[in-house]
Design an enzyme around this catalytic site. Structure first.
Site, PDB file in Angstrom:
ATOM      1  N   LYS A  36       5.325  13.203   1.990  1.00 26.72           N
ATOM      2  CA  LYS A  36       5.741  13.343   3.830  1.00 26.72           C
ATOM      3  C   LYS A  36       6.380  12.239   4.428  1.00 26.72           C
ATOM      4  O   LYS A  36       6.383  11.265   3.599  1.00 26.72           O
ATOM      5  CB  LYS A  36       4.437  13.875   4.460  1.00 26.72           C
ATOM      6  N   ARG A 134     -11.264  18.716  10.107  1.00 24.04           N
ATOM      7  CA  ARG A 134      -9.780  18.966  10.143  1.00 24.04           C
ATOM      8  C   ARG A 134      -9.240  19.683  10.364  1.00 24.04           C
ATOM      9  O   ARG A 134      -9.629  21.029  11.068  1.00 24.04           O
ATOM     10  CB  ARG A 134      -8.752  17.657  10.536  1.00 24.04           C
ATOM     11  N   TYR A 266      10.146 -11.541  26.782  1.00 21.31           N
ATOM     12  CA  TYR A 266       9.607 -10.749  27.876  1.00 21.31           C
ATOM     13  C   TYR A 266       8.320 -10.827  28.084  1.00 21.31           C
ATOM     14  O   TYR A 266       7.945 -11.123  27.583  1.00 21.31           O
ATOM     15  CB  TYR A 266       9.358  -8.820  27.312  1.00 21.31           C
TER      16      TYR A 266
HETATM   17  C1  LIG Z   1      -0.930  12.798   3.444  1.00 23.75           C
HETATM   18  C2  LIG Z   1      -1.889  13.624   2.359  1.00 23.75           C
HETATM   19  C3  LIG Z   1      -2.581  13.012   1.503  1.00 23.75           C
HETATM   20  C4  LIG Z   1      -1.967  11.575   0.730  1.00 23.75           C
HETATM   21  O1  LIG Z   1      -2.909  10.301   0.868  1.00 23.75           O
HETATM   22  P1  LIG Z   1      -2.677   8.859   0.441  1.00 23.75           P
HETATM   23  O2  LIG Z   1      -3.773   8.591   0.401  1.00 23.75           O
HETATM   24  O3  LIG Z   1      -2.131   8.225   1.217  1.00 23.75           O
HETATM   25  O4  LIG Z   1      -2.590   9.170  -1.078  1.00 23.75           O
HETATM   26  C5  LIG Z   1      -2.886  13.838   0.150  1.00 23.75           C
HETATM   27  N1  LIG Z   1      -3.467  14.710   1.298  1.00 23.75           N
HETATM   28  C6  LIG Z   1      -3.754  15.172   2.110  1.00 23.75           C
HETATM   29  C7  LIG Z   1      -4.460  16.693   2.707  1.00 23.75           C
HETATM   30  C8  LIG Z   1      -2.740  14.656   2.990  1.00 23.75           C
HETATM   31  O5  LIG Z   1      -2.287  14.631   4.578  1.00 23.75           O
END
Ligand SMILES: *Cc1c(COP(=O)(O)O)cnc(C)c1O
Length: 373
Positions: A36, A134, A266
């Site tokens: 992702k 969540r 800035y």
């Molecule tokens: C992003 C994510 C992961 C991966 O997590 P890492 O800590 O980067 O290994 C796994 N499961 C879910 C549901 C996530 O959103």
């Protein structure tokens, strides 16, 4: 490199990290590679290509669009869409062969209807909220069993949950979540509902060998890219060795001498205490250099760590080149990576910026060219 700013991603290191994860997980545990957020800044299409070449059978993304993009780039692995089951996204699950995560039982009837209309079976993974608070259903096993039984065009392929405090060994939350999830599945099994895959572990429980949280699939993200967050409390030794795959560079747009007292950038957040040689690096917060690094960040220039000066601008960052007089406009400096023995990794930057390594990597902007080596 003909670019203002670019990252170099090592395909070999990505492959080595994936191999290390598979070795730790073992042959019985499927590794779903999380790509992702543009592969945590590394470029999802190419990361997926590399990992599929290495034998990855499962990829995981957050958004449906990310899954579509991977398919268009030629990905043939299974793709789990973890955080998106919005009504407008659903058509794409069938059209692009994506596997949705269902977070609420109410999502099942519209998916069922869509699969029925398409005349196709759709596999899905059902997420349970075991304490993350969540995504995931909080429904009782009886209600889940009933909702699952009412579908005929859908196939329950996975049970999933997510851990909130995996890196904190002083907290009981992980054990509680693992127990809660197991009890829920056990009750469902009693009601005749089971699934091929069961998963709840991301990087941390893999890296520290918390096997009871693995079940038969794991979902590593950050560790694929070479980082493992530090654990708190009495963590066991790390079982996983991975190394960063990404180096981020940018060129100097200008190099100039400024007199003592000169204000820099800035808000004049920095004033030269003496005559200085400064460099303007062709990367700013629009490229992912954190705004909070004003007067705090560093880069590697000519093999040494040098400080950022004053505010980070949208497109430029000022650095102190007084100790690096050989550098000229057009030369590159390293924003993240290593030059010989000098290292500045995403964790170092995160510490200075008051954030986490995830945020630093995902924040590397679109304007930064991705180069694969
Ligand atoms: C992003 C994510 C992961 C991966 O997590 P890492 O800590 O980067 O290994 C796994 N499961 C879910 C549901 C996530 O959103």
């Amino acid at each position: 490199m003909p670019y203002r700013s670019w990252v170099e991603v090592s395909r070999r290191q990505l492959a080595a990290n994936f191999a290390a994860l598979r070795a730790v997980a073992g042959a019985e545990v499927e590794v779903a590679a999380v790509v992702k957020a543009n592969g945590y800044g590394h470029g999802a299409d190419e990361v997926a290509r590399v990992l599929e070449t290495e034998g990855a059978r499962w990829l995981a993304v957050a958004a449906t669009e990310e899954g579509i993009e991977l398919r268009r780039a030629g990905s043939v692995a299974r793709i789990l869409v973890m955080s998106d089951n919005l009504p407008d996204s659903r058509g794409a699950f069938i059209e692009y062969g994506l596997t949705p995560v269902v977070h609420a039982l109410e999502e099942l009837p519209p998916l069922e209807e869509m699969a029925r209309k398409a005349g196709r079976e759709l596999a899905y993974h059902l997420k349970m909220d075991s304490g993350m608070g969540r995504l995931g259903t909080l429904a009782a096993p009886e209600a889940v069993a009933e909702a699952v039984r009412r579908t005929v065009h859908l196939r329950l392929e996975g049970f999933m949950s997510h851990l909130a405090s995996a890196g904190d060994y002083s907290s009981p939350q992980t054990d509680e979540q693992v127990r809660e999830f197991a009890a829920w599945r056990e009750q469902l099994r009693g009601l005749g509902i089971a699934a091929r895959y069961v998963h709840l572990a991301a990087t941390v429980p893999i890296a520290y060998g918390r096997r009871e949280a693995w079940e038969n699939m794991v979902r590593p993200g950050l560790s694929l890219y070479g980082y493992v967050p530090a654990a708190r409390g009495a963590a066991p030794p790390r079982a996983l060795e991975v190394s960063p795959a990404l180096t981020w560079k940018a060129r100097l747009v200008a190099v100039k001498e400024v007199p003592a007292g000169a204000p820099i950038g800035y808000g004049a957040l920095y004033r030269a205490p003496r005559p200085m040689l400064i460099g303007m690096v062709a990367a700013g917060y629009a490229d992912g250099v954190r705004y909070s690094l004003a007067n705090r960040g560093q880069v590697i220039a000519a093999g040494r760590l040098v400080p950022m000066l004053g505010a980070v601008s949208m497109d430029l960052t000022a650095i102190d080149l007084t100790e690096c007089p050989s550098l000229q406009p057009g030369d590159a400096v390293t924003l993240l990576g290593r030059e010989a023995e000098v290292v500045l990794d995403a964790q170092d930057i995160a510490d200075a910026a008051g954030t986490i390594a995830y945020d630093v990597l995902c924040g590397i902007g679109r304007r930064v060219e991705r180069v694969y080596v």
